[in-house]
Design a protein around this motif. Structure first.
Motif, PDB file in Angstrom:
ATOM      1  N   PRO A  52       0.888  -1.222  -0.010  1.00  0.00           N
ATOM      2  CA  PRO A  52       0.089   0.049   0.044  1.00  0.00           C
ATOM      3  C   PRO A  52       0.849   1.334  -0.083  1.00  0.00           C
ATOM      4  CG  PRO A  52      -0.726  -1.626   1.565  1.00  0.00           C
ATOM      5  CD  PRO A  52       0.700  -2.080   1.066  1.00  0.00           C
ATOM      6  N   PRO A  54       1.890   4.762   1.067  1.00  0.00           N
ATOM      7  CA  PRO A  54       1.820   5.675   2.139  1.00  0.00           C
ATOM      8  C   PRO A  54       0.824   6.909   2.202  1.00  0.00           C
ATOM      9  CG  PRO A  54       4.023   5.149   1.998  1.00  0.00           C
ATOM     10  CD  PRO A  54       3.514   4.672   0.830  1.00  0.00           C
ATOM     11  N   TYR A  55      -0.045   7.374   2.930  1.00  0.00           N
ATOM     12  CA  TYR A  55      -1.001   8.152   3.041  1.00  0.00           C
ATOM     13  C   TYR A  55      -0.336   9.540   2.438  1.00  0.00           C
ATOM     14  CZ  TYR A  55      -4.990  11.226   4.390  1.00  0.00           C
ATOM     15  OH  TYR A  55      -5.707  12.515   4.429  1.00  0.00           O
ATOM     16  N   PHE A  58       0.341   9.525  -1.149  1.00  0.00           N
ATOM     17  CA  PHE A  58      -1.063   9.590  -1.864  1.00  0.00           C
ATOM     18  C   PHE A  58      -1.894  10.952  -1.967  1.00  0.00           C
ATOM     19  CE2 PHE A  58      -5.540   9.276  -2.357  1.00  0.00           C
ATOM     20  CZ  PHE A  58      -5.873   8.210  -3.262  1.00  0.00           C
ATOM     21  N   ALA A  68      -1.398   3.694  -6.503  1.00  0.00           N
ATOM     22  CA  ALA A  68      -2.367   3.164  -5.448  1.00  0.00           C
ATOM     23  C   ALA A  68      -3.452   2.419  -5.956  1.00  0.00           C
ATOM     24  CB  ALA A  68      -2.581   4.165  -4.526  1.00  0.00           C
ATOM     25  N   LYS A  72      -4.370  -1.335  -5.760  1.00  0.00           N
ATOM     26  CA  LYS A  72      -5.494  -1.852  -5.188  1.00  0.00           C
ATOM     27  C   LYS A  72      -6.166  -2.832  -5.998  1.00  0.00           C
ATOM     28  CE  LYS A  72      -9.780  -1.291  -3.203  1.00  0.00           C
ATOM     29  NZ  LYS A  72     -10.134  -2.366  -2.430  1.00  0.00           N
ATOM     30  N   HIS A 126      -9.174  -0.700  10.819  1.00  0.00           N
ATOM     31  CA  HIS A 126      -8.231  -0.261   9.429  1.00  0.00           C
ATOM     32  C   HIS A 126      -9.030  -0.009   8.212  1.00  0.00           C
ATOM     33  CE1 HIS A 126      -4.689  -2.241  11.750  1.00  0.00           C
ATOM     34  NE2 HIS A 126      -5.026  -1.145  12.257  1.00  0.00           N
ATOM     35  N   LYS A 167     -10.063   7.922  -2.245  1.00  0.00           N
ATOM     36  CA  LYS A 167      -9.182   6.987  -1.573  1.00  0.00           C
ATOM     37  C   LYS A 167      -9.973   5.654  -1.260  1.00  0.00           C
ATOM     38  CE  LYS A 167      -5.820   6.103   2.014  1.00  0.00           C
ATOM     39  NZ  LYS A 167      -6.834   5.084   2.367  1.00  0.00           N
ATOM     40  N   THR A 170      -9.756   2.494   3.311  1.00  0.00           N
ATOM     41  CA  THR A 170      -9.043   1.990   4.356  1.00  0.00           C
ATOM     42  C   THR A 170      -8.077   2.910   4.870  1.00  0.00           C
ATOM     43  OG1 THR A 170      -7.489   1.353   2.373  1.00  0.00           O
ATOM     44  CG2 THR A 170      -8.900  -0.513   3.204  1.00  0.00           C
ATOM     45  N   SER A 172      -4.565   3.979   5.417  1.00  0.00           N
ATOM     46  CA  SER A 172      -3.037   3.981   4.975  1.00  0.00           C
ATOM     47  C   SER A 172      -2.164   4.149   6.177  1.00  0.00           C
ATOM     48  CB  SER A 172      -3.047   4.596   3.961  1.00  0.00           C
ATOM     49  OG  SER A 172      -3.874   4.438   2.785  1.00  0.00           O
ATOM     50  N   GLN A 175      -1.897   7.453   7.878  1.00  0.00           N
ATOM     51  CA  GLN A 175      -3.186   8.154   8.029  1.00  0.00           C
ATOM     52  C   GLN A 175      -3.507   8.091   9.544  1.00  0.00           C
ATOM     53  OE1 GLN A 175      -5.868   6.657   5.205  1.00  0.00           O
ATOM     54  NE2 GLN A 175      -7.593   8.102   5.620  1.00  0.00           N
TER      55      GLN A 175
END
Length: 252
Positions: A52, A54-55, A58, A68, A72, A126, A167, A170, A172, A175
């Motif tokens: 994944p 990272p926030y 993103f 991302a 996904k 999460h 997004k 979830t 991230s 986050q």
């Protein structure tokens, strides 16, 4: 306590379940592997190839958002068609019988909902990977609309309501944890007279604090996991058996 044999541990598990009246399940990726959903830490896990994003990345980068979403949908294809297994159904049975006030999960796969547990009895620490949300206004977006548009254009989605970034729903890395979910998880935890940690490595914080809170509040703590965890030493019972067979009698 650890037993010499899996059979002895499973027998004690069911004896403890029979005596409990407020059983709170706390689940990690291990409960879903029987359904074909890969966990994070097993060798060769597809999550290692499709980590994944990272926030912060993103938020900051268009290219990161594109990647991302690509990762996904690649991961979604790995567990397309996964359904609840014996472990999920066992916890659902405890809820439906009124013996469990609810389940706290670290999982994003929606399989507890699919097992029949009402959404209001599930706390998702999460988030949930089966839909998306706008990071600005919170509007829910369905993946069935996002995916074909993304695959046709290569552009990450933006919100149809406000134009904000969309997004997967979830949490991230990097986050903030959802405060309402954390509060609900704490409230559930302190109701427990038996806290059942199932398929969690118990290394991801702050989620892994809940078994400790339960134990300090007087609940008996049972850990069912294939690998040792750092909380084994405070548990009343550690079960090293496979989750599905260990919980199967409850799912009948």
């Amino acid at each position: 306590m650890q037993h010499d044999s899996d059979d002895d541990a499973v027998a004690e598990l069911h004896a403890m379940l029979d005596c409990a009246s407020a059983i709170v399940g706390f689940t990690g990726a291990g409960i879903s592997t029987e359904s074909g959903v890969p966990d994070f830490r097993s060798p060769g896990s597809p999550w290692m190839v499709n980590k994944p994003i990272p926030y912060e990345a993103f938020i900051a980068s268009h290219a990161a958002r594109v990647e991302a979403w690509r990762r996904k949908f690649t991961m979604d294809d790995h567990f397309a068609g996964a359904g609840p297994n014996r472990g999920h159904r066992a916890l659902a049975r405890l809820v439906s019988d009124g013996r469990s006030p609810g389940v706290i999960t670290q999982n994003i796969d929606n399989l507890h909902q699919a097992s029949g547990i009402p959404p209001e009895k599930i706390v998702e620490l999460h988030g949930n990977g089966t839909y998306a949300t706008c990071l600005t206004c919170g509007w829910r977006h369905e993946l069935t609309a996002i995916r074909p548009a993304f695959e046709a254009s290569g552009e990450p989605p933006s919100c149809i309501m406000c134009g904000g970034l969309v997004k997967s729903a979830t949490i991230s890395f990097g986050q903030a944890m959802p405060q309402v979910a954390m509060q609900r998880a704490h409230a559930l935890t302190i109701q427990a007279d038996l806290f059942l940690a199932v398929g969690s490595s118990l290394v991801v914080f702050p989620a892994a604090t809940f078994p400790v809170i339960a134990k300090r509040n007087g609940a008996r703590l049972v850990i069912i996991n294939r690998e040792p965890t750092e909380l084994d030493e405070i548990a009343d019972l550690v079960v090293r058996a496979e989750i599905g067979p260990a919980l199967a009698p409850l799912a009948q």
